[in-house]
Design an enzyme around this catalytic site. Structure first.
Site, PDB file in Angstrom:
ATOM      1  N   GLY A  18       0.806  -1.168  -0.046  1.00  0.00           N
ATOM      2  CA  GLY A  18      -0.120   0.006   0.194  1.00  0.00           C
ATOM      3  C   GLY A  18       0.862   1.483   0.121  1.00  0.00           C
ATOM      4  N   ASP A 134     -14.890   8.696   8.990  1.00  0.00           N
ATOM      5  CA  ASP A 134     -14.400   8.464   7.396  1.00  0.00           C
ATOM      6  C   ASP A 134     -14.419   7.019   6.775  1.00  0.00           C
ATOM      7  OD1 ASP A 134     -13.469   9.400   4.857  1.00  0.00           O
ATOM      8  OD2 ASP A 134     -11.649   9.206   5.395  1.00  0.00           O
TER       9      ASP A 134
END
Length: 276
Positions: A18, A134
């Site tokens: 990532g 979020d």
């Protein structure tokens, strides 16, 4: 785990899995135990540039305090002269976002399982006075068994009783009306997001998506939900969405009540795993 207990020498570093604004995430193995983890490397210079030190400290404190099957564990953190390292649970099947883009939309049983997993995690987080703020497909990961994990607590906050937050944060398509209106908000912004995600998982796109940001905001404030005729979605699933996408935050279905909703009870896999 205190930061001084660990160093980079304790880990075998593997491939990059990532990448973010402040650094990269690597697959890693703790040498002594052989335990596989995700090692997030954050560069101090970038934190300084964007004045994100306090933000990261809050993220670490909150995520490190959480221990739930559907919340990605932050096991430890340490640092050297130039970098901060977060030792995270490894979610072998990666981002839910990528799976959604590949399959376009999910079956009702899979969606019910994911929504139940999210609701269970939020019951836990909200009891600990933590709001995420979020939750979106990019911040949801899957472990080797297909169990959902909430990750990235960068916008999370601790909410004391009867005190609301003021910061407008999150991602446009997932913002609750009170955030769009820049009003104070509480944990019910997470409940709204579960309605958005339930819709998106079933149809493949969020309900208030528009080409222009102002149109998205307008649709959110009107709660302009349209249920397309295809794919076919059961009335029970639509009922759950309609109980979550409510402008009055006090009237949104709570995570506890999501778990007892008939559609969830009938369709969700009690194991929380989606292996197929």
């Amino acid at each position: 785990m205190a930061d001084e207990e660990w160093s980079l020498a304790d880990f075998e570093i593997g491939k990059v899995i990532g990448e973010g604004k402040f650094g990269k995430v690597y697959l890693a193995r703790e040498k002594q135990s052989g335990y596989v983890v995700a090692l997030k490397v954050i560069f101090k210079e970038k934190l300084k540039k964007y004045r994100f030190h306090a933000h990261l400290r809050r993220e670490i404190e909150i995520q490190h305090s959480l221990d739930h099957p559907n919340v990605l564990r932050l096991f430890a953190w340490f640092h050297d002269q130039t970098r901060i390292f977060l030792v995270l649970e490894y979610a072998a099947r990666g981002e839910l976002y990528k799976m959604l883009k590949s399959l376009h939309h999910f079956s009702e049983k899979r969606v019910a399982t994911y929504v139940a997993s999210l609701a269970s995690a939020l019951v836990y987080c909200h009891k600990k006075h933590v709001i995420h703020r979020d939750i979106k497909p990019e911040n949801l990961l899957l472990d080797v068994d297909g169990r959902l994990k909430i990750a990235d607590f960068g916008w999370a906050a601790e909410l004391q009783a009867h005190v609301k937050r003021q910061t407008m944060c999150g991602t446009i398509d997932y913002l609750a009306p009170e955030m769009v209106e820049k009003k104070a908000h509480d944990q019910s912004v997470d409940n709204w997001t579960l309605g958005i995600l339930c819709y998106e998982f079933l149809y493949g796109f969020p309900p208030f998506e528009a080409e222009d940001q102002h149109d998205t905001f307008r649709r959110i404030l009107k709660v302009d939900v349209v249920f397309p005729s295809s794919p076919y979605i059961s009335p029970e699933a639509k009922h759950l969405i309609s109980k979550l996408l409510v402008k009055d935050s006090s009237k949104r279905l709570s995570p506890q009540k999501i778990l007892t909703h008939p559609w969830i009870v009938e369709n969700a896999d009690p194991s929380g795993c989606c292996k197929q």
